[in-house]
Design a protein around this motif. Structure first.
Motif, mmCIF file in Angstrom:
data_model
loop_
_atom_site.group_PDB
_atom_site.id
_atom_site.type_symbol
_atom_site.label_atom_id
_atom_site.label_comp_id
_atom_site.label_asym_id
_atom_site.label_seq_id
_atom_site.Cartn_x
_atom_site.Cartn_y
_atom_site.Cartn_z
ATOM 1 N N THR A 6 0.941 -1.040 -0.101
ATOM 2 C CA THR A 6 0.017 -0.121 0.095
ATOM 3 C C THR A 6 0.824 1.234 -0.155
ATOM 4 O O THR A 6 0.461 2.295 -0.483
ATOM 5 C CB THR A 6 -1.086 0.109 1.265
ATOM 6 N N ASP A 7 2.138 1.018 0.364
ATOM 7 C CA ASP A 7 3.121 2.210 0.400
ATOM 8 C C ASP A 7 3.410 2.700 -1.058
ATOM 9 O O ASP A 7 3.611 3.683 -1.259
ATOM 10 C CB ASP A 7 4.248 2.148 1.216
ATOM 11 N N PHE A 8 3.353 1.699 -1.731
ATOM 12 C CA PHE A 8 4.200 1.996 -3.359
ATOM 13 C C PHE A 8 3.394 3.071 -4.067
ATOM 14 O O PHE A 8 4.008 3.840 -4.458
ATOM 15 C CB PHE A 8 4.280 0.523 -3.926
ATOM 16 N N PRO A 9 1.844 3.007 -3.965
ATOM 17 C CA PRO A 9 1.413 4.035 -4.807
ATOM 18 C C PRO A 9 1.668 5.432 -4.410
ATOM 19 O O PRO A 9 1.962 6.505 -5.060
ATOM 20 C CB PRO A 9 -0.163 3.749 -4.758
ATOM 21 N N LYS A 10 1.817 5.662 -3.120
ATOM 22 C CA LYS A 10 2.225 7.146 -2.636
ATOM 23 C C LYS A 10 3.684 7.255 -2.678
ATOM 24 O O LYS A 10 3.823 8.477 -3.282
ATOM 25 C CB LYS A 10 2.209 6.751 -1.012
ATOM 26 N N ARG A 11 4.550 6.228 -2.865
ATOM 27 C CA ARG A 11 6.017 6.533 -3.165
ATOM 28 C C ARG A 11 6.213 7.014 -4.692
ATOM 29 O O ARG A 11 6.950 7.864 -4.991
ATOM 30 C CB ARG A 11 6.818 5.444 -2.851
ATOM 31 N N PHE A 12 5.375 6.294 -5.447
ATOM 32 C CA PHE A 12 5.284 6.377 -6.848
ATOM 33 C C PHE A 12 4.727 7.949 -7.199
ATOM 34 O O PHE A 12 5.269 8.445 -7.951
ATOM 35 C CB PHE A 12 4.486 5.455 -7.421
ATOM 36 N N ARG A 15 7.486 10.294 -6.274
ATOM 37 C CA ARG A 15 8.523 10.315 -7.213
ATOM 38 C C ARG A 15 8.056 11.153 -8.478
ATOM 39 O O ARG A 15 9.023 12.040 -9.032
ATOM 40 C CB ARG A 15 8.838 8.860 -7.464
ATOM 41 N N LEU A 16 6.787 11.040 -8.651
ATOM 42 C CA LEU A 16 6.567 11.826 -9.907
ATOM 43 C C LEU A 16 6.500 13.348 -9.899
ATOM 44 O O LEU A 16 7.367 13.960 -10.664
ATOM 45 C CB LEU A 16 4.976 11.214 -10.363
ATOM 46 N N GLY A 31 -0.921 18.378 -13.903
ATOM 47 C CA GLY A 31 0.172 17.598 -13.520
ATOM 48 C C GLY A 31 -0.205 16.651 -12.306
ATOM 49 O O GLY A 31 0.169 15.420 -12.116
ATOM 50 N N LYS A 32 -0.584 17.262 -11.246
ATOM 51 C CA LYS A 32 -0.902 16.697 -10.030
ATOM 52 C C LYS A 32 -2.007 15.707 -10.099
ATOM 53 O O LYS A 32 -1.886 14.552 -9.433
ATOM 54 C CB LYS A 32 -1.102 17.690 -8.733
ATOM 55 N N ARG A 33 -2.952 16.014 -10.881
ATOM 56 C CA ARG A 33 -3.961 15.010 -11.092
ATOM 57 C C ARG A 33 -3.695 14.057 -11.648
ATOM 58 O O ARG A 33 -3.971 12.745 -11.394
ATOM 59 C CB ARG A 33 -5.308 15.706 -11.788
ATOM 60 N N LEU A 34 -2.603 14.176 -12.779
ATOM 61 C CA LEU A 34 -2.198 13.013 -13.741
ATOM 62 C C LEU A 34 -1.595 12.191 -12.624
ATOM 63 O O LEU A 34 -1.795 10.847 -12.698
ATOM 64 C CB LEU A 34 -1.552 13.605 -14.611
ATOM 65 N N ALA A 35 -0.701 12.755 -12.030
ATOM 66 C CA ALA A 35 0.109 11.904 -11.149
ATOM 67 C C ALA A 35 -0.657 10.977 -10.163
ATOM 68 O O ALA A 35 -0.384 9.846 -9.882
ATOM 69 C CB ALA A 35 1.199 12.644 -10.136
ATOM 70 N N GLU A 36 -1.705 11.674 -9.428
ATOM 71 C CA GLU A 36 -2.500 10.851 -8.411
ATOM 72 C C GLU A 36 -3.094 9.697 -9.133
ATOM 73 O O GLU A 36 -3.135 8.760 -8.725
ATOM 74 C CB GLU A 36 -3.698 11.684 -8.028
ATOM 75 N N ARG A 37 -3.532 9.961 -10.511
ATOM 76 C CA ARG A 37 -4.145 9.063 -11.286
ATOM 77 C C ARG A 37 -3.370 7.808 -11.668
ATOM 78 O O ARG A 37 -3.607 6.455 -11.468
ATOM 79 C CB ARG A 37 -5.021 9.282 -12.514
ATOM 80 N N MET A 412 10.712 -1.346 -13.806
ATOM 81 C CA MET A 412 11.573 -0.101 -14.081
ATOM 82 C C MET A 412 11.168 1.021 -15.075
ATOM 83 O O MET A 412 11.461 1.954 -14.964
ATOM 84 C CB MET A 412 12.944 -0.373 -14.483
ATOM 85 N N GLU A 413 10.207 0.588 -15.569
ATOM 86 C CA GLU A 413 9.463 1.661 -16.832
ATOM 87 C C GLU A 413 9.100 2.798 -16.168
ATOM 88 O O GLU A 413 8.681 2.945 -14.859
ATOM 89 C CB GLU A 413 8.147 0.870 -16.998
ATOM 90 N N TRP A 414 9.834 3.931 -16.843
ATOM 91 C CA TRP A 414 9.577 5.253 -16.089
ATOM 92 C C TRP A 414 9.626 6.378 -17.213
ATOM 93 O O TRP A 414 10.303 6.302 -18.139
ATOM 94 C CB TRP A 414 10.741 5.732 -15.177
ATOM 95 N N THR A 415 8.680 7.304 -17.116
ATOM 96 C CA THR A 415 8.476 8.467 -17.613
ATOM 97 C C THR A 415 8.273 9.639 -16.836
ATOM 98 O O THR A 415 7.480 9.710 -15.964
ATOM 99 C CB THR A 415 7.366 8.618 -18.674
ATOM 100 N N SER A 416 8.944 10.750 -16.955
ATOM 101 C CA SER A 416 8.685 12.045 -15.837
ATOM 102 C C SER A 416 7.515 12.495 -16.136
ATOM 103 O O SER A 416 7.045 12.611 -17.140
ATOM 104 C CB SER A 416 9.946 12.777 -16.012
ATOM 105 N N LEU A 417 7.008 12.908 -14.878
ATOM 106 C CA LEU A 417 5.816 13.756 -15.187
ATOM 107 C C LEU A 417 5.628 15.093 -15.974
ATOM 108 O O LEU A 417 4.889 15.335 -16.577
ATOM 109 C CB LEU A 417 5.334 14.141 -13.861
ATOM 110 N N ASN A 418 6.992 15.530 -15.681
ATOM 111 C CA ASN A 418 6.949 16.718 -16.981
ATOM 112 C C ASN A 418 6.752 16.239 -18.282
ATOM 113 O O ASN A 418 5.902 16.866 -19.078
ATOM 114 C CB ASN A 418 8.592 17.130 -17.002
ATOM 115 N N ASP A 419 7.475 15.146 -18.800
ATOM 116 C CA ASP A 419 7.148 14.622 -20.157
ATOM 117 C C ASP A 419 5.776 14.200 -20.403
ATOM 118 O O ASP A 419 5.288 14.561 -21.417
ATOM 119 C CB ASP A 419 7.965 13.640 -20.701
ATOM 120 N N CYS A 420 5.204 13.604 -19.383
ATOM 121 C CA CYS A 420 3.909 13.182 -19.413
ATOM 122 C C CYS A 420 2.806 14.441 -19.788
ATOM 123 O O CYS A 420 2.054 14.478 -20.619
ATOM 124 C CB CYS A 420 3.269 12.547 -18.287
#
Ligand SMILES: [Zn+2]
Length: 436
Positions: A6-12, A15-16, A31-37, A412-420
């Motif tokens: 349950t901690d992982f989504p929060k850390r994810f 990180r975003l 961006g915040k809404r997108l990160a939350e989703r 390990m897949e990652w795309t920065s929130l800026n890019d999103c």
């Protein structure tokens, strides 16, 4: 009690947002809404390695769809699910008789996959509507956000089940033959998901009602990273052709057979493999060919190889040049065998038609990209996507978003929130252009 899962989504989520540039929030995009989703979806089907396992037609895929449906309703969309489990969230336009512009992707993942493949395309298509709602904008043509079922195909070793059904590229008899990785029939799997075979086949839409489909997807490659660009324009989706080549020499004793009296299948195969590497650039700048699988018989240290079987994966976004490359590679195998006085057998395993994206659509994507980024990088998609099957029937556009290290199908897949968020802005401009 400490709970890793349950901690992982929060850390994810944290990180975003860590290096997010909040100035990127413009015209209602958030961006915040997108990160939350992204983080909430990352919690569905979470694996012990913090990857995502949401197999097509699974409970996890359904849970993810259910959550996105709620967000669709929140954005004011009318939500409908078809017999294949595809979800459509519709926003009426000022002219409702006009064909609809669609954007979206898929929420299923490969076993222990990442949190951006597919998911990002769905959430960005939705972010466009959320942004419109905040600004009170209504497009002229109607717009639909789509979630296609079972794109990855890890269930039946196929994929594109939802998009294939929507465009009517499924055959009842073929579907009924399918057995999933757990040994269940297609019918059983559908039933478990609350669906039926008849319903699945009825998911075909009248394609005249659809003007275009746009898919945003992570690049799953390193080109954008190399160019230092957040987004890029996809020129087409390469269709693969797989051929199996067997060189047949004569096995013999490595000690007792003189060098000038050998029919070594492996030296022939080696010469062929090196030729394969040189051929794609002779037919097209986007063509590629790969030998990734080789079997040597009898595979003994002191035995001259008598037989070598290898597979060549050949791709391009244009059918003509891809087929020409297949011919050149086939000729090369025959030439090498004949020069060495051995025989060769060639079998074609399959040949899928590539889907080029029209110059007009590429131009529209370039225009949208260049509103936000210094230049457009054009590249083909080597991997298949829902846009590939849809693109055989309808105009499509595709936007790639930079993937860190090109890693995908991996936790390990990652795309920065800026890019999103830059991709969201590009998609919004593109969809506004298409729904005009
Ligand atoms: Zn995908």
């Amino acid at each position: 009690m400490h709970n890793e899962m349950t901690d992982f989504p929060k850390r994810f989520y944290q990180r975003l947002l860590l290096d997010y540039d909040h100035k990127l929030n413009v015209e209602g995009i958030n961006g915040k809404r997108l990160a939350e989703r992204l983080a909430k979806l990352a919690g569905i089907g979470l694996t012990p390695n913090n990857g995502s396992s949401r197999m097509g037609f699974s409970e996890e895929e359904r849970k993810a769809k259910k959550l996105v449906k709620e967000w669709m309703k929140e954005a004011g969309l009318e939500v409908r699910e078809d017999g294949a489990g595809n979800v459509f969230g519709r926003l009426e336009g000022k002219e409702n008789d006009s064909p609809v512009v669609m954007s979206g992707s898929h929420l299923d993942t490969v076993p222990n996959g990442g949190h951006f493949d597919g998911t990002l395309g769905v959430l960005l298509a939705l972010e466009v509507v959320a942004a419109w709602k905040e600004k009170g904008y209504q497009p002229t043509k109607p717009y639909e956000v789509v979630i296609f079922t079972d794109e990855e195909g890890s269930r039946f070793n196929g994929g594109l089940s939802g998009s294939g059904a929507m465009v009517g590229e499924v055959i009842r008899e073929e579907q009924l033959k399918l057995i999933d990785v757990f040994g269940n029939s297609f019918e059983q799997v559908l039933e478990e998901a609350g669906l039926t075979v008849d319903g699945y086949l009825s998911a075909k839409r009248n394609l005249k009602e659809i003007a275009a489909f746009v898919e945003v997807h992570i690049e799953q490659g390193k080109q954008l990273e190399k160019e230092n660009l957040p987004v890029g324009v996809v020129t087409g989706i390469a269709g693969p052709c797989w051929i199996e080549v067997s060189f047949l020499g004569i096995a013999g004793h490595a000690g007792n057979t003189p060098m000038n009296d050998r029919s070594d299948a492996l030296t022939a195969a080696s010469q062929f493999i090196l030729q394969v590497e040189t051929l794609p650039s002779k037919v097209s700048p986007s063509a590629v060919a790969t030998v990734g699988k080789v079997h040597v018989h009898p595979n003994g240290v002191n035995v001259i190889p008598g037989k070598v079987t290898l597979c060549v994966d050949i791709r391009d976004i244009h059918k003509e040049t891809r087929d020409l490359l297949v011919d050149k590679i086939t000729e090369s195998a025959k030439q090498v065998a004949s020069d060495r006085g051995i025989s060769v057998e060639i079998t074609e395993n399959f040949r899928i038609t590539p889907v080029p994206i029209s110059i007009q659509m590429q131009g529209k994507v370039m225009k949208a990209v260049e509103n936000h980024v210094r230049s457009s990088h054009l590249s083909p998609s080597g991997a298949g996507h829902d846009a590939m099957i849809v693109g055989r029937h309808l105009p499509i556009a595709m936007v790639f978003v930079r993937s860190k290290g090109g890693i995908s199908h991996n936790p390990m897949e990652w795309t920065s929130l800026n890019d999103c968020v830059i991709a969201a802005r590009v998609l919004k401009d593109l969809v506004e252009d298409l729904t005009m």
